[in-house]
Structure formats: structure tokens, C-alpha cells
Write a protein that holds these residues in place. Structure first.
Motif, PDB file in Angstrom:
ATOM      1  N   GLY A 127      -8.553   8.279  -0.481  1.00 35.55           N
ATOM      2  CA  GLY A 127      -7.478   9.184  -0.099  1.00 35.55           C
ATOM      3  C   GLY A 127      -7.152  10.200  -1.181  1.00 35.55           C
ATOM      4  N   ARG A 129      -3.434   7.715  -1.603  1.00 34.04           N
ATOM      5  CA  ARG A 129      -2.768   7.669  -0.297  1.00 34.04           C
ATOM      6  C   ARG A 129      -3.686   8.199   0.789  1.00 34.04           C
ATOM      7  N   ARG A 130      -3.765   7.477   1.893  1.00 27.20           N
ATOM      8  CA  ARG A 130      -4.595   7.899   3.021  1.00 27.20           C
ATOM      9  C   ARG A 130      -3.948   9.074   3.756  1.00 27.20           C
ATOM     10  N   ALA A 182       0.845  -1.193   0.000  1.00 21.39           N
ATOM     11  CA  ALA A 182       0.000   0.000   0.000  1.00 21.39           C
ATOM     12  C   ALA A 182       0.880   1.244   0.000  1.00 21.39           C
ATOM     13  N   ALA A 183       0.390   2.287  -0.648  1.00 19.00           N
ATOM     14  CA  ALA A 183       1.123   3.547  -0.672  1.00 19.00           C
ATOM     15  C   ALA A 183       1.209   4.102   0.747  1.00 19.00           C
ATOM     16  N   PRO A 184       2.310   4.723   1.120  1.00 22.69           N
ATOM     17  CA  PRO A 184       2.441   5.263   2.481  1.00 22.69           C
ATOM     18  C   PRO A 184       1.442   6.380   2.741  1.00 22.69           C
ATOM     19  N   ASP A 185       1.072   6.521   4.013  1.00 22.64           N
ATOM     20  CA  ASP A 185       0.136   7.579   4.397  1.00 22.64           C
ATOM     21  C   ASP A 185       0.754   8.954   4.182  1.00 22.64           C
ATOM     22  N   ILE A 186      -0.114   9.931   3.954  1.00 16.59           N
ATOM     23  CA  ILE A 186       0.284  11.334   3.993  1.00 16.59           C
ATOM     24  C   ILE A 186       0.088  11.798   5.432  1.00 16.59           C
ATOM     25  N   HIS A 209      -4.630  10.898  -4.289  1.00 12.08           N
ATOM     26  CA  HIS A 209      -3.714  10.175  -5.193  1.00 12.08           C
ATOM     27  C   HIS A 209      -3.446   8.766  -4.663  1.00 12.08           C
ATOM     28  N   PRO A 250       1.239  13.355  -6.537  1.00 10.95           N
ATOM     29  CA  PRO A 250       1.241  12.046  -5.867  1.00 10.95           C
ATOM     30  C   PRO A 250       2.345  11.862  -4.837  1.00 10.95           C
ATOM     31  N   ASP A 251       3.359  12.714  -4.876  1.00 11.75           N
ATOM     32  CA  ASP A 251       4.459  12.616  -3.909  1.00 11.75           C
ATOM     33  C   ASP A 251       4.622  13.961  -3.194  1.00 11.75           C
ATOM     34  N   ASN A 269     -10.537   9.685   3.034  1.00 12.68           N
ATOM     35  CA  ASN A 269      -9.908   8.363   3.121  1.00 12.68           C
ATOM     36  C   ASN A 269     -10.848   7.255   2.683  1.00 12.68           C
TER      37      ASN A 269
END
Length: 381
Positions: A65, A69-70, A26-30, A67, A331-332, A61
Motif C-alpha cells: 500500500g 495503508r491499503r 491494521a492501519a485503516p484503508d485510504i 505508507h 502517512p495521514d 496494495n
């Protein structure tokens, strides 16, 4: 033999093959950091300021989320104490690596961050500080993004409003710190603009909000037509009761950070009725604006046990602004990208209420209206 060759030999049929698919991470949380007073003299306000944002972030969320990401908000309690604000902010920056800070509460608390240069050294934005102090707006701090009008705007609006109905003798009761002095300055400027002077002013210690006797002694003998209270809930309620007990009949007006339900509870309905309160956000008790309708629906879904109030709708709106900045940051998101996204957020309509910043503009709104506590404990526009 490689691990994946071995896996392929063991997999028999579709179900077994599916089990051998490489794991998807899973993409890391913001991460967002928030420090607020969940205990202490304004714990109710702090709780509401966390709750409104929580409802909107939970909604985002639930829809995937930003992009993909939560959003994860790390909340720490400072009890309205500036030294704890600094301590918790240092911990957040060092341990949780947030891309932005959000929803801090208190003038002295945020001034303490500035004194330590925490925001500038971290290169991080703080969105929606719950304060209208001029000291935090002039000169412009590029890391602070305000979504509310200043205390100077609020007190000036009240003086102008009262003058239009024939009142000329004004006094100010204020908290003896940057918060209170900012409101006092606004009232002084507004009265001078009308060719008047304050007839009296009195203050109290921010650490002893119910000890307002000296303020009453300074103001009551001047017999003002109106008193503007630049004070927190407990101090305002104590002043109302003691001024009335001393025979003061002045019309009373309060700054937006006061919760009218707390005034009703602590001062009593009879004494609270007729008190005016300046507001800097859309009216939260009647879902006429689109953003307020959305606020009611999401509070019911994600924070049903929390209070509908000006503080909770303010943090809800702030959360919408932050989410839009995160979307624009890509996204980043990094601290630098989020700060730039906020800076370039101009005339953003959250649903019938606009917030806008710019390269030299960090005050997103100067909206002010006046409400009054009416019969049956209702707040009227």
C-alpha cells in the motif's frame, strides 16, 4: 488482578507467550471514491476506465500500500446519468469519507457536480475526469485535475492535420451538450485561424445516440471534405453508416472518447476503415513506452479479462498520479493534503509520459496525436 497479569501467569513457554501478545490493529484503508457508467450507452468505456486503475491500485496494495495503508476504491454506477452522478457522489462523501475522488466519466455528469458545488463544499479533489470539455477548464476549478488534453485541443489538431493534406471544407457532427459543443468550438476556432468557416454542422440528443438522421441531413448536402465527429460510440457508428448510405464520401475523424473496437463492431470493418481518431494518451497496443509495458504486465496479472484500450491505459496512468500524490500527502492523508499534493505535482513522469499541475494549472497534459483504423481492424499511428 489485571487482565495482562492474569495472561502472563497462564502463558507457559514461547508459543503460549506469543499468543498473549497484545493485538496489532491494521492501519485503516485510504478510501477513494469513483462514479462511472458501468451500465448504459457508454458502459464499455466505464468498465475499461475502472479496470486500468484497478490493476495499478491492486499492484500497489500487493506491495504494502501507501505508507503501509491499503487503497480501497468505492465504485458506484451512474449509467452516464448526471442526476445519479450527483446522488452517488453525495453518498460517497457522507458514508465512505474518501480523501479524493477519481475517474468520473462524462461532461454533463461533472458539470452537474459543479452546479451543486459538491467538490468545493467537500474540499475534495477530483482527479482524471474522463472529459475534455472547456466548460470544466475555463475558468479554472481548483478541485478538478485533468490529465488529458481538451476537446478543443483535439479538434484543432485534427483540422490542422487535415488542412496540411489539402482539405478545406470541414463539417462537425456533435452531441448536443457541453461535450459536443466544446469540440464544435475547437473546430470553429481552428478553421477561423486558417481563414475558413465550417461548411455545415449537425447534432444529436445525448439520450438518443443512434438517432442521427437530422445530423446527416444537415451535413451530407454540404459535401464536406472531412467531418469531425464529437460523439460517443453508438452515435458515431450510426452516423458513419447513414452518411455513407446517403452518398457522403467525406473523410471521417473522431474524438478520443470513441473506442475504435466499438466502431468496428457497430459500423463494420469496411465502413470503419480509414477513420481517423485523435488520441490523448500513449499508444496502448504496442508496449514501446515504459508506462505501457508496465500497464500490460499489471493488466495481465490483475485484470486479465479486461480490455486493453486507450480508456484503460488512461485510468492506469491516472492511478499512478494519484498514488504519487498520496505518497506525498504523508502517512495521514486528508482531502486538503491530497489536493495540495496534486497541485504541487509538476512534470511527474509516469514512464515516458509526463503529467504536471500547479497553483493555477489544472490541465496536466495537452498531448494529442492522430491514429487511423487500418486493414484487418488494427489501429495505426
Amino acid at each position: 488482578m489485571s487482565v495482562w497479569s492474569h495472561c502472563r501467569r497462564l502463558c507457559v513457554g514461547f508459543a503460549a507467550a506469543a499468543a498473549c501478545v497484545a493485538p496489532v490493529h491494521a492501519a485503516p484503508d485510504i478510501v477513494i471514491g469513483q462514479v462511472a457508467p458501468l451500465t448504459g450507452v457508454i458502459a464499455g468505456t466505464g468498465d475499461e476506465y475502472v479496470a486500468g486503475a484497478h490493476a495499478y491500485f491492486s499492484h500497489v496494495n500487493a506491495r504494502g500500500g501507501v505508507h503501509g495503508r491499503r487503497i480501497r476504491v468505492v465504485v458506484k454506477d451512474d449509467g452516464y446519468k448526471p442526476d445519479l452522478t450527483v446522488q452517488h457522489t453525495r453518498q460517497l462523501l457522507a458514508q465512505d469519507d474518501p480523501v479524493a475522488l477519481f475517474g468520473f466519466v462524462g461532461t454533463a455528469n461533472i458539470l452537474a457536480l459543479n452546479k451543486q458545488k459538491l467538490l468545493s463544499e467537500a474540499g475534495i479533489a477530483l482527479l482524471a475526469p474522463y472529459t475534455g470539455a472547456s466548460d470544466l477548464r475555463d475558468p479554472v476549478n481548483p478541485h478538478l485535475f485533468h490529465i488529458r488534453a481538451s476537446y478543443t485541443d483535439e479538434t484543432a489538431k485534427m483540422v490542422e492535420h487535415l488542412h496540411t493534406i489539402g482539405l478545406k471544407r470541414f463539417a462537425v457532427m456533435y452531441q448536443n451538450d457541453g461535450f459536443g459543443k466544446s469540440g464544435l468550438a475547437g473546430a470553429e476556432q481552428a478553421t477561423r485561424k486558417l481563414g475558413l468557416e465550417l461548411v455545415a454542422s449537425g447534432h444529436y440528443d445525448r439520450t438518443k445516440p443512434e438517432e442521427v438522421d437530422e445530423a446527416v441531413k444537415a451535413i451530407a448536402p454540404a459535401n464536406p471534405d472531412a467531418v469531425i465527429m464529437v460523439s460517443v460510440n453508438r452515435a458515431s457508428a450510426a452516423f458513419i453508416k447513414k452518411l455513407r448510405a446517403a452518398g457522403g464520401r467525406a473523410q471521417l475523424f473522431s474524438i478520443s472518447v470513441v473506442n475504435f473496437k466499438e466502431l468496428l463492431k457497430n459500423a463494420g470493418e469496411d465502413l470503419a476503415r480509414g477513420i481517423g481518431i485523435s488520441q490523448v494518451m500513449p499508444f496502448p497496443y504496442s508496449p514501446s513506452a515504459p508506462v505501457v509495458r508496465e500497464f500490460h504486465a499489471l493488466m495481465k496479472q490483475y485484470a486479465p479479462d479486461k480490455v486493453i484500450s486507450y480508456a484503460s491505459v488512461e485510468s492506469f496512468i491516472a492511478a499512478k498520479v494519484l498514488v504519487e500524490a498520496l505518497r506525498r500527502a504523508g502517512p495521514d492523508p486528508t482531502r486538503e493534503r491530497v489536493l495540495a499534493a496534486l497541485q504541487n505535482l509538476r512534470d511527474y513522469d509516469v514512464g515516458g509520459f509526463k503529467i504536471g499541475f500547479g497553483p493555477e494549472q489544472r490541465v496536466g497534459s495537452r498531448y494529442v496525436e492522430v491514429t487511423v483504423i487500418g486493414r484487418d481492424g488494427r489501429l495505426l499511428r
